[in-house]
Every structure is written in C-alpha cells, then in structure tokens.
Design a protein around this motif. Structure first.
Motif, PDB file in Angstrom:
ATOM      1  N   ALA A   1     -29.899  92.106   4.694  1.00  0.00           N
ATOM      2  CA  ALA A   1     -28.781  91.835   5.599  1.00  0.00           C
ATOM      3  C   ALA A   1     -29.060  92.571   6.907  1.00  0.00           C
ATOM      4  N   PHE A   2     -29.093  91.832   7.995  1.00  0.00           N
ATOM      5  CA  PHE A   2     -29.369  92.397   9.315  1.00  0.00           C
ATOM      6  C   PHE A   2     -28.059  92.529  10.081  1.00  0.00           C
ATOM      7  N   THR A   3     -27.897  93.666  10.736  1.00  0.00           N
ATOM      8  CA  THR A   3     -26.671  93.950  11.478  1.00  0.00           C
ATOM      9  C   THR A   3     -27.024  94.355  12.904  1.00  0.00           C
ATOM     10  N   SER A   4     -26.337  93.770  13.864  1.00  0.00           N
ATOM     11  CA  SER A   4     -26.516  94.158  15.263  1.00  0.00           C
ATOM     12  C   SER A   4     -25.171  94.595  15.833  1.00  0.00           C
ATOM     13  N   ILE A   5     -25.245  95.602  16.673  1.00  0.00           N
ATOM     14  CA  ILE A   5     -24.085  96.037  17.451  1.00  0.00           C
ATOM     15  C   ILE A   5     -24.516  95.975  18.914  1.00  0.00           C
ATOM     16  N   VAL A   6     -23.859  95.107  19.670  1.00  0.00           N
ATOM     17  CA  VAL A   6     -24.231  94.899  21.067  1.00  0.00           C
ATOM     18  C   VAL A   6     -22.996  95.081  21.932  1.00  0.00           C
ATOM     19  N   THR A   7     -23.133  95.892  22.970  1.00  0.00           N
ATOM     20  CA  THR A   7     -22.070  96.026  23.959  1.00  0.00           C
ATOM     21  C   THR A   7     -22.632  95.610  25.309  1.00  0.00           C
ATOM     22  N   SER A   8     -21.817  94.942  26.082  1.00  0.00           N
ATOM     23  CA  SER A   8     -22.240  94.511  27.416  1.00  0.00           C
ATOM     24  C   SER A   8     -21.252  95.026  28.443  1.00  0.00           C
ATOM     25  N   GLN A   9     -21.800  95.289  29.624  1.00  0.00           N
ATOM     26  CA  GLN A   9     -20.961  95.760  30.720  1.00  0.00           C
ATOM     27  C   GLN A   9     -21.418  95.070  31.995  1.00  0.00           C
ATOM     28  N   TYR A  10     -20.485  94.500  32.705  1.00  0.00           N
ATOM     29  CA  TYR A  10     -20.730  93.822  33.979  1.00  0.00           C
ATOM     30  C   TYR A  10     -21.592  92.571  33.827  1.00  0.00           C
ATOM     31  N   CYS A  11     -21.546  91.923  32.686  1.00  0.00           N
ATOM     32  CA  CYS A  11     -22.337  90.709  32.461  1.00  0.00           C
ATOM     33  C   CYS A  11     -21.459  89.482  32.670  1.00  0.00           C
TER      34      CYS A  11
ATOM     35  N   THR B   1     -28.638  87.064   7.306  1.00  0.00           N
ATOM     36  CA  THR B   1     -29.389  87.515   6.134  1.00  0.00           C
ATOM     37  C   THR B   1     -30.703  86.746   6.134  1.00  0.00           C
ATOM     38  N   HIS B   2     -31.709  87.346   5.500  1.00  0.00           N
ATOM     39  CA  HIS B   2     -33.017  86.689   5.422  1.00  0.00           C
ATOM     40  C   HIS B   2     -33.673  87.066   4.108  1.00  0.00           C
ATOM     41  N   THR B   3     -34.254  86.081   3.431  1.00  0.00           N
ATOM     42  CA  THR B   3     -34.948  86.330   2.172  1.00  0.00           C
ATOM     43  C   THR B   3     -36.449  86.401   2.419  1.00  0.00           C
ATOM     44  N   TYR B   4     -37.027  87.517   2.004  1.00  0.00           N
ATOM     45  CA  TYR B   4     -38.474  87.705   2.051  1.00  0.00           C
ATOM     46  C   TYR B   4     -39.029  87.263   0.699  1.00  0.00           C
ATOM     47  N   GLU B   5     -39.806  86.193   0.707  1.00  0.00           N
ATOM     48  CA  GLU B   5     -40.324  85.608  -0.519  1.00  0.00           C
ATOM     49  C   GLU B   5     -41.608  86.290  -1.004  1.00  0.00           C
ATOM     50  N   GLN B   6     -42.393  86.814  -0.079  1.00  0.00           N
ATOM     51  CA  GLN B   6     -43.687  87.411  -0.400  1.00  0.00           C
ATOM     52  C   GLN B   6     -43.639  88.933  -0.233  1.00  0.00           C
ATOM     53  N   PRO B   7     -44.452  89.662  -0.996  1.00  0.00           N
ATOM     54  CA  PRO B   7     -44.528  91.109  -0.792  1.00  0.00           C
ATOM     55  C   PRO B   7     -45.244  91.415   0.521  1.00  0.00           C
ATOM     56  N   GLY B   8     -44.974  92.572   1.080  1.00  0.00           N
ATOM     57  CA  GLY B   8     -45.653  92.988   2.300  1.00  0.00           C
ATOM     58  C   GLY B   8     -44.777  93.883   3.141  1.00  0.00           C
ATOM     59  N   THR B   9     -45.307  94.272   4.275  1.00  0.00           N
ATOM     60  CA  THR B   9     -44.580  95.062   5.268  1.00  0.00           C
ATOM     61  C   THR B   9     -44.302  94.145   6.448  1.00  0.00           C
ATOM     62  N   PHE B  10     -43.055  94.073   6.855  1.00  0.00           N
ATOM     63  CA  PHE B  10     -42.647  93.160   7.914  1.00  0.00           C
ATOM     64  C   PHE B  10     -41.960  93.933   9.031  1.00  0.00           C
ATOM     65  N   ASN B  11     -42.418  93.731  10.246  1.00  0.00           N
ATOM     66  CA  ASN B  11     -41.806  94.350  11.424  1.00  0.00           C
ATOM     67  C   ASN B  11     -40.869  93.344  12.064  1.00  0.00           C
ATOM     68  N   TRP B  12     -39.573  93.591  11.959  1.00  0.00           N
ATOM     69  CA  TRP B  12     -38.587  92.679  12.519  1.00  0.00           C
ATOM     70  C   TRP B  12     -38.167  93.181  13.897  1.00  0.00           C
ATOM     71  N   THR B  13     -37.680  92.270  14.737  1.00  0.00           N
ATOM     72  CA  THR B  13     -37.211  92.632  16.072  1.00  0.00           C
ATOM     73  C   THR B  13     -35.904  91.895  16.368  1.00  0.00           C
ATOM     74  N   LEU B  14     -35.118  92.515  17.226  1.00  0.00           N
ATOM     75  CA  LEU B  14     -33.896  91.908  17.752  1.00  0.00           C
ATOM     76  C   LEU B  14     -34.022  91.885  19.273  1.00  0.00           C
ATOM     77  N   THR B  15     -33.815  90.711  19.865  1.00  0.00           N
ATOM     78  CA  THR B  15     -33.798  90.563  21.320  1.00  0.00           C
ATOM     79  C   THR B  15     -32.400  90.125  21.717  1.00  0.00           C
ATOM     80  N   VAL B  16     -31.831  90.785  22.710  1.00  0.00           N
ATOM     81  CA  VAL B  16     -30.508  90.395  23.213  1.00  0.00           C
ATOM     82  C   VAL B  16     -30.625  90.060  24.694  1.00  0.00           C
ATOM     83  N   ALA B  17     -29.793  89.129  25.137  1.00  0.00           N
ATOM     84  CA  ALA B  17     -29.787  88.718  26.538  1.00  0.00           C
ATOM     85  C   ALA B  17     -28.377  88.314  26.922  1.00  0.00           C
ATOM     86  N   ALA B  18     -28.116  88.386  28.217  1.00  0.00           N
ATOM     87  CA  ALA B  18     -26.809  87.946  28.744  1.00  0.00           C
ATOM     88  C   ALA B  18     -27.036  87.095  29.965  1.00  0.00           C
TER      89      ALA B  18
END
Length: 73
Positions: A24-34, A56-73
């Motif tokens: 389960a992935f959680t993001s907290i984003v605050t914006s100001q003057y957007c 949410t995302h299911t990883y089907e295979q074993p391994g190490t995964f580097n996830w990223t979150l990109t936010v834009a306004a």
C-alpha cells in the motif's frame, strides 16, 4: 505572483515481504500558491505505475524494487 511550491512525502507498507505481496503506497502532498490541481505519478520499479494518490500494487516476482513518486501542479 509567488511561485508554486509542492511538499510531499511517500511511504510503502509493507517495505519488504515474500513474493507475491501487495504493498500500500501513501502520499502526502501539500501545495502553496499553485494555480492548478496537484497530480501524482507512481512508478513501482517493476514496470507498474499508477496516477492514484494512494494506490496498492502487487509485486508478483521476488526482488528489490526502487519505487518513485512524482508530483506536479
């Protein structure tokens, strides 16, 4: 006019488990003057992605995964 400022944090729970497992992935984003809405873009490190703020995302295979979150306004 003041510049748009975004502040965000992200987390995944659980951080590790035996495959297959769903994180389960959680993001907290605050914006100001957007002028427009804030968008989120997750990359889960295994080819999967989501535009939901808290997906949410299911990883089907074993391994190490580097996830990223990109936010834009």
């Amino acid at each position: 006019m003041l510049p748009c400022t975004l502040t965000c944090s992200a987390n995944a729970t659980p951080g590790a488990a035996a495959a297959p497992f769903t994180a389960a992935f959680t993001s907290i984003v605050t914006s100001q003057y957007c002028a427009g809405p804030v968008t989120t873009s997750w990359s889960f490190g295994d080819g999967g992605s989501s535009a939901l703020p808290n997906p949410t995302h299911t990883y089907e295979q074993p391994g190490t995964f580097n996830w990223t979150l990109t936010v834009a306004a």
